[in-house]
Design an enzyme around this catalytic site. Structure first.
Site, PDB file in Angstrom:
ATOM      1  N   SER A  10       0.830  -1.204   0.000  1.00 46.75           N
ATOM      2  CA  SER A  10       0.000   0.000   0.000  1.00 46.75           C
ATOM      3  C   SER A  10       0.862   1.251   0.000  1.00 46.75           C
ATOM      4  CB  SER A  10      -0.921   0.012   1.218  1.00 46.75           C
ATOM      5  OG  SER A  10      -1.638   1.227   1.278  1.00 46.75           O
ATOM      6  N   HIS A  35      -1.093  -0.947  -4.313  1.00 47.91           N
ATOM      7  CA  HIS A  35      -2.406  -0.528  -3.814  1.00 47.91           C
ATOM      8  C   HIS A  35      -2.375   0.962  -3.488  1.00 47.91           C
ATOM      9  CE1 HIS A  35      -6.283  -1.333  -1.761  1.00 47.91           C
ATOM     10  NE2 HIS A  35      -5.868  -0.434  -0.867  1.00 47.91           N
ATOM     11  N   ASP A  37      -4.635   4.072  -1.869  1.00 45.19           N
ATOM     12  CA  ASP A  37      -5.803   4.474  -1.085  1.00 45.19           C
ATOM     13  C   ASP A  37      -6.122   5.940  -1.346  1.00 45.19           C
ATOM     14  OD1 ASP A  37      -6.499   2.107   0.419  1.00 45.19           O
ATOM     15  OD2 ASP A  37      -4.602   2.363   1.477  1.00 45.19           O
ATOM     16  N   MET A  39      -8.441   9.005  -0.349  1.00 43.00           N
ATOM     17  CA  MET A  39      -9.295   9.449   0.763  1.00 43.00           C
ATOM     18  C   MET A  39      -9.689  10.908   0.577  1.00 43.00           C
ATOM     19  SD  MET A  39      -7.148   7.847   3.946  1.00 43.00           S
ATOM     20  CE  MET A  39      -6.395   6.227   3.863  1.00 43.00           C
ATOM     21  N   HIS A  68      -8.233   2.059  -4.516  1.00 49.12           N
ATOM     22  CA  HIS A  68      -9.284   1.889  -3.509  1.00 49.12           C
ATOM     23  C   HIS A  68      -9.851   3.260  -3.165  1.00 49.12           C
ATOM     24  CE1 HIS A  68     -10.119   0.547   0.952  1.00 49.12           C
ATOM     25  NE2 HIS A  68     -11.222   0.861   0.299  1.00 49.12           N
ATOM     26  N   MET A  70     -11.875   5.506  -1.113  1.00 51.14           N
ATOM     27  CA  MET A  70     -12.561   5.745   0.160  1.00 51.14           C
ATOM     28  C   MET A  70     -13.141   7.149   0.105  1.00 51.14           C
ATOM     29  SD  MET A  70      -9.953   4.160   2.970  1.00 51.14           S
ATOM     30  CE  MET A  70      -8.605   3.144   2.431  1.00 51.14           C
ATOM     31  N   MET A 139     -12.425  -4.712   4.811  1.00 42.81           N
ATOM     32  CA  MET A 139     -11.566  -3.857   5.640  1.00 42.81           C
ATOM     33  C   MET A 139     -11.330  -4.546   6.982  1.00 42.81           C
ATOM     34  SD  MET A 139     -10.724  -1.233   3.875  1.00 42.81           S
ATOM     35  CE  MET A 139      -9.861  -0.417   5.229  1.00 42.81           C
ATOM     36  N   ASP A 177      -7.519  -5.601   3.674  1.00 41.13           N
ATOM     37  CA  ASP A 177      -6.788  -4.339   3.762  1.00 41.13           C
ATOM     38  C   ASP A 177      -6.842  -3.809   5.185  1.00 41.13           C
ATOM     39  OD1 ASP A 177      -5.641  -1.874   3.425  1.00 41.13           O
ATOM     40  OD2 ASP A 177      -7.108  -1.114   2.004  1.00 41.13           O
TER      41      ASP A 177
END
Length: 227
Positions: A10, A35, A37, A39, A68, A70, A139, A177
């Site tokens: 990640s 990966h 993330d 946000m 991903h 979020m 998650m 994750d």
């Protein structure tokens, strides 16, 4: 179809002052994906990075980008993240009142489609969409920050999801994750997970490349054991 026994470092745990070097490290490792993330400070309390960083990473990274989201109302940005270089796009069940529409929006771009569940969201929430999913992400921490402790109630949740996938005979793979490390990788994989996202346990390790190799060894040993 997505293969199994995937290790996905990640990027959130990387040193952003040395981002090109960190990506090069992943390129030269046995990791399978990278990966990312995303946000927004709304769906989760933190803000990470957006499409410009994904574009920059795509230019450097030789691995598939596992993005991903979020974020609230992710359907607004699916095409932009795909154009930025995402190979897989995962959205949150909790952020999508029109989940079926968003999943098929992802698939229409040519990206693999995933749906993530927060720790409190029932596994059965995926039952009616499972046949459309390439990835089901569970998650194992409350989303929003890296470096959290793994929630061990995740293990029976993985087993329940694996059973549901088997019953429905879908090709969906299970991604985990949050709080994943060498100390718990085996039990997570034994429960039925196919993809391990690991951030701090890789990027903060003394030897990240060797750590990735150890993750792969755990995965390969289990695959041989149960073959």
């Amino acid at each position: 179809m997505i293969s199994r026994n995937i290790i996905a470092p990640s990027l959130l745990a990387a040193d952003f002052t040395r981002l090109a070097e960190e990506i090069d490290l992943i390129n030269n490792s046995s990791a399978d994906w990278l990966h990312l993330d995303i946000m927004d400070g709304q769906f989760v309390p933190n803000i990470s990075f957006g499409m410009m960083v994904v574009q920059a990473v795509r230019k450097l990274c030789k691995k598939p980008l596992d993005v991903h989201l979020m974020i609230e109302d992710p359907g607004r940005y699916i095409e932009q993240f795909r154009e930025s270089g995402a190979d897989h796009i995962t959205v949150h069940y909790e952020a999508c009142p029109h989940l079926h529409r968003v999943v098929h929006q992802i698939k229409s771009t040519g990206a693999k489609a995933g749906v993530a569940l927060n720790p409190h969201t029932p596994i059965t929430s995926l039952e009616d969409i499972l046949e459309d999913l390439d990835i089901a992400l569970i998650m194992s921490v409350n989303p929003g920050f890296g470096g959290q402790q793994f929630i061990y109630q995740t293990i029976p949740r993985v087993r329940k999801l694996k059973s549901l996938i088997t019953t429905k005979n879908t090709k969906t793979v299970i991604e985990i994750d949050g709080g994943v490390g060498l100390h718990n990788a085996e039990v997570i994989l034994q429960a039925g997970a196919d993809i391990l996202v690991a951030g701090s346990s890789i990027f903060k390790a003394e030897d990240p490349i060797r750590t990735i190799e150890k993750f792969k060894q755990i995965s390969d040993n289990l695959e041989t054991k149960f073959a």
